[in-house]
Design a protein around this motif. Sequence first.
Motif, PDB file in Angstrom:
ATOM      1  N   ILE A 127      -5.840   4.107  17.320  1.00  0.00           N
ATOM      2  CA  ILE A 127      -4.492   4.566  17.634  1.00  0.00           C
ATOM      3  C   ILE A 127      -3.682   4.680  16.328  1.00  0.00           C
ATOM      4  CG2 ILE A 127      -3.531   2.288  18.248  1.00  0.00           C
ATOM      5  CD1 ILE A 127      -2.772   5.447  20.133  1.00  0.00           C
ATOM      6  N   LEU A 128      -4.028   3.841  15.340  1.00  0.00           N
ATOM      7  CA  LEU A 128      -3.354   3.983  14.033  1.00  0.00           C
ATOM      8  C   LEU A 128      -3.712   5.326  13.388  1.00  0.00           C
ATOM      9  CD1 LEU A 128      -3.703   0.363  12.566  1.00  0.00           C
ATOM     10  CD2 LEU A 128      -1.618   1.466  13.397  1.00  0.00           C
ATOM     11  N   ILE A 129      -4.933   5.778  13.603  1.00  0.00           N
ATOM     12  CA  ILE A 129      -5.328   7.111  13.105  1.00  0.00           C
ATOM     13  C   ILE A 129      -4.408   8.161  13.711  1.00  0.00           C
ATOM     14  CG2 ILE A 129      -7.082   8.922  13.345  1.00  0.00           C
ATOM     15  CD1 ILE A 129      -9.254   6.918  12.973  1.00  0.00           C
ATOM     16  N   ALA A 130      -4.225   8.065  15.040  1.00  0.00           N
ATOM     17  CA  ALA A 130      -3.423   9.069  15.739  1.00  0.00           C
ATOM     18  C   ALA A 130      -1.958   9.016  15.304  1.00  0.00           C
ATOM     19  CB  ALA A 130      -3.533   8.859  17.249  1.00  0.00           C
ATOM     20  N   ILE A 131      -1.462   7.820  15.041  1.00  0.00           N
ATOM     21  CA  ILE A 131      -0.048   7.697  14.677  1.00  0.00           C
ATOM     22  C   ILE A 131       0.199   8.100  13.231  1.00  0.00           C
ATOM     23  CG2 ILE A 131       1.853   6.073  14.367  1.00  0.00           C
ATOM     24  CD1 ILE A 131       0.473   4.255  16.429  1.00  0.00           C
ATOM     25  N   ASN A 132      -0.696   7.657  12.367  1.00  0.00           N
ATOM     26  CA  ASN A 132      -0.409   7.778  10.934  1.00  0.00           C
ATOM     27  C   ASN A 132      -1.191   8.876  10.221  1.00  0.00           C
ATOM     28  OD1 ASN A 132       1.487   5.642  10.960  1.00  0.00           O
ATOM     29  ND2 ASN A 132      -0.174   4.160  10.998  1.00  0.00           N
ATOM     30  N   GLY A 133      -2.000   9.611  10.980  1.00  0.00           N
ATOM     31  CA  GLY A 133      -2.701  10.746  10.394  1.00  0.00           C
ATOM     32  C   GLY A 133      -3.837  10.389   9.458  1.00  0.00           C
ATOM     33  N   TYR A 134      -4.443   9.196   9.642  1.00  0.00           N
ATOM     34  CA  TYR A 134      -5.596   8.863   8.811  1.00  0.00           C
ATOM     35  C   TYR A 134      -6.790   9.697   9.226  1.00  0.00           C
ATOM     36  CZ  TYR A 134      -2.779   4.626   8.184  1.00  0.00           C
ATOM     37  OH  TYR A 134      -1.773   3.749   7.946  1.00  0.00           O
ATOM     38  N   ASP A 145       0.867  -1.160   0.000  1.00  0.00           N
ATOM     39  CA  ASP A 145       0.000   0.000   0.000  1.00  0.00           C
ATOM     40  C   ASP A 145       0.913   1.222   0.000  1.00  0.00           C
ATOM     41  OD1 ASP A 145      -2.432   1.195   2.425  1.00  0.00           O
ATOM     42  OD2 ASP A 145      -1.726   1.997   0.534  1.00  0.00           O
ATOM     43  N   GLU A 146       0.761   2.031  -1.008  1.00  0.00           N
ATOM     44  CA  GLU A 146       1.753   3.080  -1.155  1.00  0.00           C
ATOM     45  C   GLU A 146       1.608   4.251  -0.191  1.00  0.00           C
ATOM     46  OE1 GLU A 146       1.727   3.822  -5.326  1.00  0.00           O
ATOM     47  OE2 GLU A 146       2.415   1.760  -5.657  1.00  0.00           O
ATOM     48  N   ARG A 147       0.497   4.273   0.527  1.00  0.00           N
ATOM     49  CA  ARG A 147       0.359   5.405   1.447  1.00  0.00           C
ATOM     50  C   ARG A 147       1.429   5.306   2.531  1.00  0.00           C
ATOM     51  NH1 ARG A 147      -4.602   6.383   3.119  1.00  0.00           N
ATOM     52  NH2 ARG A 147      -5.272   5.490   1.173  1.00  0.00           N
ATOM     53  N   LYS A 148       1.656   6.433   3.196  1.00  0.00           N
ATOM     54  CA  LYS A 148       2.743   6.455   4.158  1.00  0.00           C
ATOM     55  C   LYS A 148       2.282   5.845   5.488  1.00  0.00           C
ATOM     56  CE  LYS A 148       6.264   9.727   5.651  1.00  0.00           C
ATOM     57  NZ  LYS A 148       6.127   9.422   7.057  1.00  0.00           N
ATOM     58  N   VAL A 149       2.975   4.816   5.920  1.00  0.00           N
ATOM     59  CA  VAL A 149       2.644   4.193   7.195  1.00  0.00           C
ATOM     60  C   VAL A 149       3.818   4.432   8.131  1.00  0.00           C
ATOM     61  CG1 VAL A 149       2.120   2.017   8.347  1.00  0.00           C
ATOM     62  CG2 VAL A 149       1.274   2.424   6.045  1.00  0.00           C
ATOM     63  N   ARG A 150       3.627   5.286   9.116  1.00  0.00           N
ATOM     64  CA  ARG A 150       4.744   5.593  10.019  1.00  0.00           C
ATOM     65  C   ARG A 150       5.010   4.395  10.920  1.00  0.00           C
ATOM     66  NH1 ARG A 150       5.945   8.315  14.633  1.00  0.00           N
ATOM     67  NH2 ARG A 150       3.829   8.754  15.273  1.00  0.00           N
ATOM     68  N   TYR A 164      -7.710  11.760  21.093  1.00  0.00           N
ATOM     69  CA  TYR A 164      -6.831  12.355  20.094  1.00  0.00           C
ATOM     70  C   TYR A 164      -7.630  13.449  19.387  1.00  0.00           C
ATOM     71  CZ  TYR A 164      -3.804  12.765  16.025  1.00  0.00           C
ATOM     72  OH  TYR A 164      -2.981  13.247  15.042  1.00  0.00           O
ATOM     73  N   ASP A 165      -7.011  14.605  19.238  1.00  0.00           N
ATOM     74  CA  ASP A 165      -7.673  15.737  18.602  1.00  0.00           C
ATOM     75  C   ASP A 165      -7.430  15.653  17.093  1.00  0.00           C
ATOM     76  OD1 ASP A 165      -8.482  18.157  17.628  1.00  0.00           O
ATOM     77  OD2 ASP A 165      -7.576  19.339  19.260  1.00  0.00           O
ATOM     78  N   MET A 166      -8.525  15.483  16.332  1.00  0.00           N
ATOM     79  CA  MET A 166      -8.402  15.297  14.884  1.00  0.00           C
ATOM     80  C   MET A 166      -8.072  16.601  14.154  1.00  0.00           C
ATOM     81  SD  MET A 166      -8.950  12.036  14.251  1.00  0.00           S
ATOM     82  CE  MET A 166      -9.557  11.755  12.587  1.00  0.00           C
ATOM     83  N   GLY A 167      -8.014  17.692  14.898  1.00  0.00           N
ATOM     84  CA  GLY A 167      -7.591  18.949  14.291  1.00  0.00           C
ATOM     85  C   GLY A 167      -8.717  19.768  13.680  1.00  0.00           C
ATOM     86  N   LYS A 168      -9.949  19.237  13.783  1.00  0.00           N
ATOM     87  CA  LYS A 168     -11.092  20.011  13.282  1.00  0.00           C
ATOM     88  C   LYS A 168     -11.370  21.151  14.245  1.00  0.00           C
ATOM     89  CE  LYS A 168     -13.418  15.916  11.475  1.00  0.00           C
ATOM     90  NZ  LYS A 168     -14.499  14.971  11.615  1.00  0.00           N
ATOM     91  N   PRO A 169     -12.015  22.239  13.780  1.00  0.00           N
ATOM     92  CA  PRO A 169     -12.370  23.301  14.728  1.00  0.00           C
ATOM     93  C   PRO A 169     -13.431  22.818  15.712  1.00  0.00           C
ATOM     94  CG  PRO A 169     -13.195  23.793  12.521  1.00  0.00           C
ATOM     95  CD  PRO A 169     -12.411  22.529  12.405  1.00  0.00           C
ATOM     96  N   LYS A 170     -13.506  23.451  16.889  1.00  0.00           N
ATOM     97  CA  LYS A 170     -14.546  23.088  17.857  1.00  0.00           C
ATOM     98  C   LYS A 170     -15.905  23.407  17.247  1.00  0.00           C
ATOM     99  CE  LYS A 170     -12.133  23.546  22.196  1.00  0.00           C
ATOM    100  NZ  LYS A 170     -12.460  23.243  23.547  1.00  0.00           N
TER     101      LYS A 170
END
Length: 611
Positions: free
Chosen positions: A252-259, A14-19, A196-202
Amino acid sequence: MNEMNVMNETENMDERKVRISWQTLREKYIRFFTERGHHEIPSASLFPENDPSVLFTTAGMHPLVPYLLGEKHPRGTRLVDVQKCLRTDDIDQVGDDTHLTFFEMLGNWSLGDYFKDESISMSYDFLTNHLEIPVEKLAVTVFEGDDIVPADLESKAIWMRNGMKEEQIFPYGRKENWWGPAGRTGPCGPDTEIFYDMGKPKCGDECGPACHCGKYVEIWNNVFMAFSKNADGSYSTLSRKNVDTGMGMERILIAINGYRNVYESELFQPLVHALETLSGMRNEGEFELAFRIICEHVRASTFLLGDPKAVAPSNSEQGYILRRLIRRVIRMARKLGMRENILGHLAEVVIRQYGEVYPELVHNRDYILEQFAGEYGLFARTLDSGLKVAEKYFSGLDDTKTLSGDLAFRLYDTFGFPIEFTMELASEKGLRVNLQEFEEKYRQHQEMSRLGASEKFRGGLADDGEQTTRLHTATHLLNGALRRVLGEGVRQRGSNITAERLRFDFSFDRKLTIEEIREVERLVNQAIDEGIDVECLEMTVEAAKRGGAVGVFEDRYGETVKVYNIPGYSMEICGGPHAKNTSEIKSFKIGKEESSSAGVRRIKATIGTGP
Ligand code: SER
């Protein structure tokens, strides 16, 4: 496989970036805690052993309940594992970014060992230093206190000492910050949850971790399990203070890898790609919901069918949930224009992906594919005509826009539409279903026990500690008697106990004769009449096996296991609890002997009641 291989393979696949890949995450987690004195234990079955309070293993703590309540665990006071879990409560939310029915839970436990300080500090260290999640992306919640348990100021202070700012810590009440029990009774306590804060506005001034707008995703929960809820609703304080934590793998994969969602993780991407190829469609826009539901439910169903204690799709309990999942996939596939059976193809993707970590999927591959094909064959035949009839019913509704329970029952009875399936069809058209009426109709039809359909569908079964314990001991006697009458080849394939009866599945390839059933009953009753003391011994797995103990779940344990011995009748590796003496069972009667699935028979039996 070492870490580098895993990374390269994942990146090629899978070519996406997996940290950090999921396998690496598992290894890191287990290593982090074993280096801190924890013993690793294997994942238990998705089907709880002898626990009438839930249908499935919903959290890593589930197989550990006896130990959280005070029994000594053979592997000590610090444990760590990755447990496969299934939560039926979340079925309707599947399709959003983060809710799943099946998931793996990374968990660590203190059984009367460390408490809040070490637990929080280890979580903080693991997330921020070992997974390198920036601390400003985290938020935590703590229990604000009520009239039973005071505010958890201690946890707040520990978080701050570790490096969290006060504005990252949110106090909430019992609804948000009290976990458990998993069923009606059992261990529970206040918790501190990590988001984990997904970075969306409140979404507004009140927006915080408890808000469902999608800004905050819960990734880890540390429960300070120092209480047990009793059947009368009161709480007892446990003799020792435990910690129970659980972290969701995909989240936790979302938080690590930015999905942006769990479907972007490498755990779902192969399935999504396979479905894109099969359907010729892209996972986007109006098709995204169907894509997500298909991928999620196929994965969950494959794990249910691949479990060593697997059930087949059916109309009750766990088999019913499995049926619901599969039938929903079949309809969603139709929505994507696919009429063929895609279940098998997708199951193969799941088996390939997880087979190394969960070899039972590879081992049970034929059973998985057979059951998927069978259920597809049953439902595909009636789906089209059922949908037509449902359409007719819906278009004939009056202003209440509510389908009667009677008609919903006809869809269930004639076309095999699970009630939730009909409710989903209705809600897609802005209509409702009279659920109460349906349940009434269902109850009449099935002449079900007092538990009733609605309770069962929601996974809550009755509990009655002492009777359940006696039924559990009766199950051991039954297992022993079956082996004596039918031969040593008989193997337990599943066990389920409610307050009323026991159910026991075992490998055997034909119907039992009346004489055999009588003889099994006679042997169990003989053991009861003899009033034998039930012995509990601790020994190594090897010693247990040498001594002739049976037990299908030995890989769940470490070097030392508990063995329950009923001399002359039964010797089984088991976590208990059991009656002290066989006379407590009073009497034993087999109600039903039937086929459960290919090569597996099922017995339902009852025992004497009363004090
Ligand atoms: N039992 C807790 C939960 O499920 C922690 O694992 O959230």
